[in-house]
Design a protein around this motif. Structure first.
Motif, mmCIF file in Angstrom:
data_model
loop_
_atom_site.group_PDB
_atom_site.id
_atom_site.type_symbol
_atom_site.label_atom_id
_atom_site.label_comp_id
_atom_site.label_asym_id
_atom_site.label_seq_id
_atom_site.Cartn_x
_atom_site.Cartn_y
_atom_site.Cartn_z
ATOM 1 N N VAL A 33 -12.823 -42.827 -21.128
ATOM 2 C CA VAL A 33 -11.894 -43.446 -21.262
ATOM 3 C C VAL A 33 -12.495 -44.644 -21.752
ATOM 4 C CG1 VAL A 33 -9.590 -43.716 -19.805
ATOM 5 C CG2 VAL A 33 -11.041 -41.770 -19.205
ATOM 6 N N VAL A 34 -11.161 -45.014 -22.914
ATOM 7 C CA VAL A 34 -11.448 -46.351 -23.363
ATOM 8 C C VAL A 34 -9.986 -47.509 -23.928
ATOM 9 C CG1 VAL A 34 -13.168 -45.702 -24.873
ATOM 10 C CG2 VAL A 34 -10.968 -45.398 -25.951
ATOM 11 N N GLY A 35 -9.979 -48.570 -23.788
ATOM 12 C CA GLY A 35 -9.005 -49.179 -24.006
ATOM 13 C C GLY A 35 -10.000 -50.295 -23.705
ATOM 14 N N GLU A 36 -8.774 -51.241 -24.014
ATOM 15 C CA GLU A 36 -8.200 -52.765 -23.376
ATOM 16 C C GLU A 36 -8.944 -52.995 -21.832
ATOM 17 O OE1 GLU A 36 -6.727 -55.094 -26.919
ATOM 18 O OE2 GLU A 36 -5.041 -54.115 -25.879
ATOM 19 N N SER A 37 -9.296 -54.381 -21.750
ATOM 20 C CA SER A 37 -9.112 -55.050 -20.400
ATOM 21 C C SER A 37 -8.165 -54.969 -19.686
ATOM 22 C CB SER A 37 -10.193 -56.653 -20.429
ATOM 23 O OG SER A 37 -9.726 -56.784 -19.318
ATOM 24 N N GLY A 38 -7.761 -54.512 -18.507
ATOM 25 C CA GLY A 38 -6.270 -54.258 -17.996
ATOM 26 C C GLY A 38 -4.880 -53.651 -18.604
ATOM 27 N N SER A 39 -6.226 -51.898 -19.429
ATOM 28 C CA SER A 39 -5.252 -51.173 -19.859
ATOM 29 C C SER A 39 -5.277 -50.161 -18.434
ATOM 30 C CB SER A 39 -6.626 -50.699 -21.028
ATOM 31 O OG SER A 39 -7.127 -50.146 -20.514
ATOM 32 N N GLY A 40 -5.445 -49.818 -17.534
ATOM 33 C CA GLY A 40 -5.615 -49.536 -15.959
ATOM 34 C C GLY A 40 -6.846 -48.352 -16.106
ATOM 35 N N LYS A 41 -8.053 -49.397 -17.011
ATOM 36 C CA LYS A 41 -9.154 -47.335 -17.204
ATOM 37 C C LYS A 41 -9.466 -47.518 -15.411
ATOM 38 C CE LYS A 41 -11.362 -49.390 -20.316
ATOM 39 N NZ LYS A 41 -11.006 -50.916 -20.300
#
Length: 552
Positions: free
Chosen positions: A320-328
């Motif tokens: 699961v990848v994504g920006e900080s604060g994306s909900g990961k």
């Protein structure tokens, strides 16, 4: 002639009696000029952070102290400076971005008040000017809703948001020297690129010297002018970025560079059709209620997870990848039931666990475990490491002697000395604490492992060992992993499939190799474009590293 800002000569930093070695740093000499970026790399425990703290006069004296040498800032030896003089220097002339924002930020002060404190102490500005400048700084580091962040406390922010807040504080007064101790470790690649650009822009405008401590060789390839390599407190190699990255001479440097993960995804491993974890229509919202005692306007509502659906197959690693604060991280905590959800289904082996009470969840804990993002906050500071690792098995009814034996084995497996068993978490570096967290999560021999940034705090050599360890355990136990990471190099080498999250939603899923080769969503393309050091390849010629010419 470029002015020399910092010159360290023959520095020795002595450790307390009984430590693994007498000196944390031995006979270290380096210099930093105006407008120059000097990167210091090396394994966890090599003395990088203590060197930085010595420059700031922040060593935990008298137990750890400078026992020899000089640290000259603008020809002033800061090792002999008074407390008041050091206080004047910190923040205004030399500023530091610390490795662990949760421990560096004051937990009982809002972010806005912590930034305001810097201006109140060092410069003469009206309150309105200070507030305006603080909001501008938070906006510069790409924090959403900076006015809202001003009133937030550190525990209310994600790891990446805390790191960006601390970077804003460090840049507030445009210091002559910026010491950055792993400043982008907790950041996703897009924010990392923005922060590095922000530091470069400040450097260009103010001719700032940057002492940059990192284990990310991609970042080194992008920003460094010169590189210093440290091992066990000793400088083993130094030179220009091209010399060190493309023609390393010392075996230790060669080993570090060879451990850097490739951006070329490996082939996906075979998986069974059996679904061990299934998530359907998962939602989690924060805020939206009334403020304290029910007065005032409703708090801002944030939908951290929006209608997320995913499947994890037996023996598979889903990234699961994504920006900080994306909900990961929120998604991970919801799945492992450390956080209640608003709606949705979470099933393990076809059994619904969402809604189970704490007592009802206990039998499921040996099936699903988690490695947390922040190793310092997730380890009990009052409990010895051996007991921390053995706690889970003992709680599940395993004989204490057997649990202790397993804990000792795991300490060795994750690359720690056997003496770590009887020590406390604060006696370890950030990377070492992360290894303890990994050992604890493996103690119950889970079927599903949720790994939330499990190697983000580790240098590349230990990172490679831990990823290899997780790989071996996955094969031995047919372990299924939900692997959360912002490092796309790690994702390329670990994950069979990827799910890309943005603003709480999964915007794209697919096989890792296919997604890297042909991303469909614009956000995925932005993430891949922002990976640091894309042009640098191990063993490549110097033309693959962008160097900046400095006058001597």
């Amino acid at each position: 002639m470029t002015e020399k800002l910092l010159q360290i000569d023959n520095l020795f930093i002595e450790l307390p009696t009984g430590s693994e070695r007498q000196h944390a740093v031995q006979d270290l000499s380096l210099e930093l000029a105006q407008g120059e970026t000097l990167c210091v790399v090396g394994e966890s425990g090599s003395g990088k952070s203590l060197t930085a703290r010595a420059v700031m006069g922040l060593l935990p004296a008298p137990h750890v102290r400078v026992s020899g040498g000089q640290i000259n800032f603008n020809s002033e030896d800061v090792t002999k400076a008074t407390y008041d003089r050091l206080r004047d220097i910190r923040g205004s002339e030399i500023s530091m971005i610390f490795q662990e924002p949760m421990t560096a930020l004051n937990p009982v002060m809002s972010i806005g008040n912590q930034i305001d404190e810097i201006f109140r102490y060092h410069v003469s500005m009206s309150r309105s000017e200070r507030i305006e400048r603080a909001i501008e700084l938070l906006r510069d580091v790409n924090l959403p809703n900076p006015e809202q962040i001003m009133n937030a406390y550190p525990h209310e922010l994600s790891g990446g948001q805390r790191q960006r807040s601390m970077i804003a504080m460090a840049l507030a007064l445009k210091p002559q020297i910026l010491i950055a101790d792993e400043p982008t470790t907790a950041l996703d690649v897009t924010t990392q690129a923005q922060i590095l650009k922000l530091i470069r822009d400040m450097q260009t405008a103010s001719n700032t010297g940057v002492l940059f401590i990192t284990h990310d060789f991609g970042v080194v390839a992008d920003i460094a002018d010169r590189v210093v390599v440290m091992q066990h407190g000793i400088v083993v190699e130094s030179g220009t970025v091209n010399q060190v990255l493309n023609s390393p001479e010392h075996p230790y440097t060669q080993a570090l560079i060879s451990a850097v993960p490739s951006l070329m995804p490996r082939e996906a491993r075979s998986r069974l059709e059996k679904t061990v974890l299934q998530v359907r229509g998962l939602n989690k919202t924060f805020g939206g209620g009334k403020s304290f005692f029910g007065f005032g306007k409703p708090n801002r509502e944030v939908r951290a997870v929006k209608d997320v659906e995913l499947d994890l197959h037996k023996g598979e690693t889903l990234g699961v990848v994504g920006e900080s604060g994306s909900g990961k991280s929120t998604l991970a905590r919801c799945i492992i039931r450390l956080m209640d959800t608003d709606s949705g289904e979470i099933s393990i082996d076809g059994n619904e666990i969402n809604g189970l009470s704490r007592a009802e969840m206990r039998p499921w804990r040996n099936k699903i475990q988690m490695v947390f993002q922040d190793p310092f906050a997730s380890l009990n500071p009052r409990v010895r490491v051996g007991d921390i690792i053995a706690q889970g098995p003992v709680t599940q009814g395993i004989d204490r002697d057997e649990a202790i034996k397993r804990a000792r084995e795991l300490i060795s497996i994750v690359g720690l000395d056997g003496r770590a068993f009887d020590r406390f978490p604060h006696e370890f570096s950030g990377g070492q604490r992360q290894r303890i967290g990994i050992a604890r999560s493996l103690a119950l021999k889970p079927e599903i492992l949720i790994a939330d940034e499990p190697v983000s705090a580790l240098d590349v050599s230990i990172q490679a060992q831990i990823l290899k360890l997780l790989d071996e355990i996955r094969d031995q136990m047919n372990l299924s992993m939900l692997f959360i990471t912002h490092d796309l190099r790690v994702a390329a080498q670990v994950c069979d499939r990827l799910a890309v999250m943005r603003y709480g939603e999964i915007v794209e899923t697919g096989a890792t190799a296919k997604l890297f080769a042909n991303p469909q969503h614009s956000y995925t393309r932005d993430l891949l474009a922002a990976v640091p050091g894309k042009e640098w390849k191990t063993g490549a010629k110097s033309s693959s590293v962008k160097s900046r010419t400095k006058s001597a």
